[in-house]
Enzyme design. Structure first.
Site, mmCIF file in Angstrom:
data_model
loop_
_atom_site.group_PDB
_atom_site.id
_atom_site.type_symbol
_atom_site.label_atom_id
_atom_site.label_comp_id
_atom_site.label_asym_id
_atom_site.label_seq_id
_atom_site.Cartn_x
_atom_site.Cartn_y
_atom_site.Cartn_z
ATOM 1 N N HIS A 145 0.824 -1.215 0.000
ATOM 2 C CA HIS A 145 0.000 0.000 0.000
ATOM 3 C C HIS A 145 0.861 1.269 0.000
ATOM 4 C CE1 HIS A 145 0.214 0.160 4.545
ATOM 5 N NE2 HIS A 145 0.195 1.448 4.294
ATOM 6 N N ASP A 159 -0.356 -7.381 1.452
ATOM 7 C CA ASP A 159 0.199 -6.025 1.510
ATOM 8 C C ASP A 159 1.723 -6.085 1.667
ATOM 9 O OD1 ASP A 159 0.458 -3.328 1.698
ATOM 10 O OD2 ASP A 159 -0.469 -3.130 3.680
ATOM 11 N N SER A 199 3.934 2.236 8.313
ATOM 12 C CA SER A 199 3.663 1.230 7.285
ATOM 13 C C SER A 199 4.905 0.797 6.535
ATOM 14 C CB SER A 199 2.696 1.805 6.258
ATOM 15 O OG SER A 199 1.420 1.741 6.779
HETATM 16 N N1 ARG Z 1 -1.444 2.129 7.105
HETATM 17 C C1 ARG Z 1 -0.620 2.826 8.019
HETATM 18 C C2 ARG Z 1 0.490 3.579 7.303
HETATM 19 O O1 ARG Z 1 0.317 3.875 6.154
HETATM 20 C C3 ARG Z 1 -0.106 1.962 9.097
HETATM 21 C C4 ARG Z 1 -1.177 1.675 10.025
HETATM 22 C C5 ARG Z 1 -0.811 0.804 11.132
HETATM 23 N N2 ARG Z 1 -1.797 1.083 12.089
HETATM 24 C C6 ARG Z 1 -1.912 0.468 13.247
HETATM 25 N N3 ARG Z 1 -2.820 0.884 14.081
HETATM 26 N N4 ARG Z 1 -1.176 -0.553 13.546
HETATM 27 O O2 ARG Z 1 1.464 4.006 7.861
#
Ligand code: ARG
Length: 755
Positions: free
Chosen positions: A557, A610, A705
């Site tokens: 992502h 992902d 992420s």
């Molecule tokens: N999708 C998020 C990012 O782009 C990471 C999210 C992780 N969230 C969590 N509560 N563990 O950085």
């Protein structure tokens, strides 16, 4: 005499959700370390007033507190270290039993105050004079205030300044520490408790070094304001200039608040808007009239502003028809923008109920009443979980605790007596449960025969045996399968061909030194596989992990195009390796990306698969700060309950925008997929792995992420168990973080990269 108890009421700061309450502890208790837990459940997020509330609990007989606001970075090297000398400030208090307290001692302008203050300063000089090291470097001591001690005696709060050669600093610290402690010893050695000529009788003395950030400032020239807190009368203190102008840099301001005997002080910050990190600007609250580190109640920086949501009431009718072609919509705002600084209210109260509207723990912490009997140890001493009647969403443990039913059969002994893990499979008490769910007699474990069929009864034994290959067994290069669980790079040769130990240049931290929500700063070289991915103009956007000198693993992502940015284009990225602080990218190694391979089955709706690979444009030189993490084989087991580390520069709270500057680390636990699936509304696929702290407060967040979730295996090497993928908010209770399960992609990674 227990002079400590007489006037010290210690306060614990227990910061939960958006209201920051400091709840009283009994006198004489140690100050527990602060816990910072971000907003966790939605109910509490809706609280209107975002406040930082301090109930300052002070014992007998007078309540008092100082609040110190410090701003700006003074030229502290200049003050603090010059000519190889260090300016050391100690703050403390001593108890004078030969004088009786009167109101005149509360006011520094009275003759009584001045006379006693100079006597105390002289006597301090005399006390230090008896210790050669201290007399040599003592510059001056000054009284900061007096309060009423036990038996009508007086407590004097003081600051002592020393000018110490760098080499003598620790000796001076020790000498100062030895001034505290057993009173009897002191009495006889240093003439405490005896009157010599017209000096004061001093019953005890306690001191400690002043916060290093304060020590550089000229505390004596700081501005000081005195207040008296009264019952049923709320008073206000504000940072200088607030709300019309921001506070000035290089400021040290002290507010002394006193209250009458038997009272406590409630201190509530309505607006708090300081710099984001506490390095320069901060507020510190002490249970003392001098900034004594031993009596810190809380330290705050950053901002907690009232909610800026658009809200109001929804009228019964929401459709309006107007005849004209013009209309005026008037928005009413009951908040206005205010400058940096703070405003706080305080009042004194008599503590009949120390936890108004809240649950009082046995250790005197106060917690929200709905945390009582919820299965989590919110008090820290379990007192909120005792004597509970379990409700329908809970299981009753034999030992009386209630635990959320979704914790049943998750492989973790949550009850403490294993009730929640009993009768899960169909295995009986004297049976061993195989990984493939079969039950075998317990004595067949480690008998050298593969009784389970998947080798799991022989997987945690001294010797590994050759077994039939299955999804659960490790395959050596020579195609032989062995029973041992996680044999790769564990420091022992298990395969006849030695292949399990052949490629193990990974997962170690060559540098033996020594955002994430609820984490701590990392040190240099602590996570040498951690990478920061910058998108050209945007700065840091994602994390990644080094798996070889040419390849990185990140999240798919992170590399999907958005409307504005071409994240899928290799030339848009900058890769920072060996980086610790986002402000010091020049100290790290910068690489560009040659190729991005996003998993072909990545599904942006479910976040399934992902994972993505990035090839560097040129190989990076491995070093103390840049080193690959180990990739787990497909059969590697990361059991539920195992503790693992997450690292990243992501946000440190769900509700802020800024990312962390120093790489953060936090420890979380693996959560069983079935349990996680229930918690995450059926969003978990077998290719995901969850980890978190279910009581909330510790998690990955936006900006983390693509970064690693690593597990330390028996050999001490770290393996990449997961890639930060998604979550619901950050650090919310019962909402663990979701990670890409790296074991599922072992052969894909090998195929794509050769690693
Ligand atoms: N999708 C998020 C990012 O782009 C990471 C999210 C992780 N969230 C969590 N509560 N563990 O950085």
């Amino acid at each position: 005499m227990t002079h400590e108890r007489q006037h010290r009421g210690l306060t614990a700061a227990n910061l939960t959700n958006t209201s920051y309450d400091m709840e009283p502890l009994k006198s004489g208790n140690k100050i527990p370390t602060e816990q910072f837990l971000p907003a966790s459940d939605a109910k509490k997020l809706q609280k209107k007033r975002v406040s930082f509330r301090a109930i300052v609990a002070i014992g007998l007989p007078t309540a008092l507190a100082i609040i110190a606001l410090v701003t700006g970075l003074l030229v502290w090297h200049f003050h603090y270290r010059y000519n190889g000398r260090v300016r050391k400030m100690f703050s403390g208090y001593l108890t004078i039993s030969s004088q009786t307290f009167s109101d005149a001692y509360e006011n520094s302008n009275t003759a009584e105050y001045k006379e006693l203050a100079s006597k105390v300063s002289r006597q301090l000089k005399g006390i230090y004079g008896q210790v050669r090291l201290l007399s040599k470097y003592h510059v001056a001591s000054s009284v900061q205030g007096f309060s009423e001690g036990s038996n009508n005696g007086i407590i004097a709060y003081y600051l002592s300044e020393f000018n110490v050669p760098e080499s003598q600093v620790s000796a001076v610290d020790e000498a100062m520490a030895s001034m505290d402690g057993g009173e009897n010893a002191r009495k006889s050695r240093r003439g405490f408790g005896r009157r010599t000529d017209n000096s004061l009788i001093i019953d005890g003395m306690t001191s400690g070094a002043v916060d290093a950030r304060l020590a550089g400032r000229n505390l004596k020239r700081s501005s000081k304001r005195s207040h008296h807190a009264h019952g049923n009368q709320t008073d206000i203190i504000r940072s200088p200039g607030f709300p019309d102008s921001a506070y000035l840099p290089n400021l040290y301001t002290e507010w002394q608040i006193r209250a009458d005997p038997e009272h406590r002080i409630r201190l509530e910050f309505d607006v708090l808007d300081l710099e984001k990190d506490c390095r320069n600007d901060f507020i510190k609250v002490y249970d003392s009239l001098a900034p004594s580190e031993k009596q810190v109640i809380a330290e705050k920086c950053g901002y907690r502003l009232p909610d800026e949501k658009i809200c109001g009431e929804k009228p019964p009718k929401t459709v309006y028809t107007i005849k004209s072609n013009q209309t005026t919509v008037r928005f009413h705002s009951d908040l206005s923008y205010v400058s940096e600084g703070f405003s706080a209210e305080f009042e004194a109260f008599e503590p009949t109920n120390p936890c108004p509207g809240r649950f009082q723990c046995d250790n005197d912490l106060c917690v929200s009443p709905n945390l009582e009997c919820d299965g989590y140890n919110d008090c820290g001493d379990m007192s909120d979980e005792r004597g509970c009647t379990c409700n329908e969403t809970q299981i009753k443990c034999k030992n009386g605790f209630c635990k959320p039913s979704f914790w049943r059969c998750d492989g973790v002994n949550d009850c403490g007596d294993n009730t929640d893990e009993e009768n899960c499979g169909n295995c009986k008490a004297q049976e061993f449960r195989c990984r493939n769910s079969r039950c075998i007699p317990a004595h067949k474990q480690c008998n050298g025969y593969n009784d389970c069929g998947d080798g799991s009864d022989e997987s945690q034994c001294e010797k590994s045996i050759a077994v039939h290959c299955s999804d659960l067994t490790y395959k050596c290069k020579n195609n032989q399968c062995i029973s041992k669980l996680n044999p790769m790079c564990d420091g022992e040769i298990d395969c006849a061909d030695g292949s399990d130990e052949a490629e193990c240049k990974c997962g170690t931290k060559p540098y033996k030194s020594s955002r994430i929500v609820g984490g701590k700063d990392s040190s240099e070289g602590e996570w040498p596989w951690q990478v920061s991915l910058h998108m050209n103009t945007q700065g840091h956007v994602c994390g990644a992990s080094v798996i070889s000198n040419r390849w990185l693993v990140t999240a798919a992502h992170c590399v999907q195009d958005s409307e504005k940015f071409k994240y899928s284009q290799p030339d848009q990225w900058e890769v920072y390796l060996g980086l610790l602080n986002q402000g010091e990218t020049s100290k790290s190694t910068l690489k560009r990306v040659k190729r991005i391979i996003s998993h072909p089955q990545y599904d942006h709706l479910s976040d399934d698969n992902d994972i993505a690979l990035m090839e560097l444009d040129s190989p990076v030189t491995l070093s103390q700060n840049i080193w690959p993490v180990c990739l787990p084989e497909a059969t590697h087991d990361f059991p539920a309950g195992k503790s693992v580390w997450i690292t990243g520069w992501g946000k440190q709270r769900e509700e802020v925008d800024a990312i962390a500057s120093v790489l953060q680390k936090a420890e979380v636990r693996i959560i069983n997929n079935t349990v996680c699936n229930k918690l995450m509304d059926d969003g978990i696929t077998p290719r995901m792995i969850c980890a978190g702290v279910l009581s909330g407060g510790v998690d990955a967040c936006q900006g983390d992420s693509g970064g690693p979730m690593t597990s330390t295996e028996s050999s001490g090497r770290m393996f990449l168990a997961g890639v930060v993928s998604w979550g619901d908010g950050c650090g919310r209770r019962n909402r663990p973080g979701v990670y890409t399960r790296v074991t599922e992609y072992r052969s894909w990674i090998r195929e794509m990269t050769g690693v």
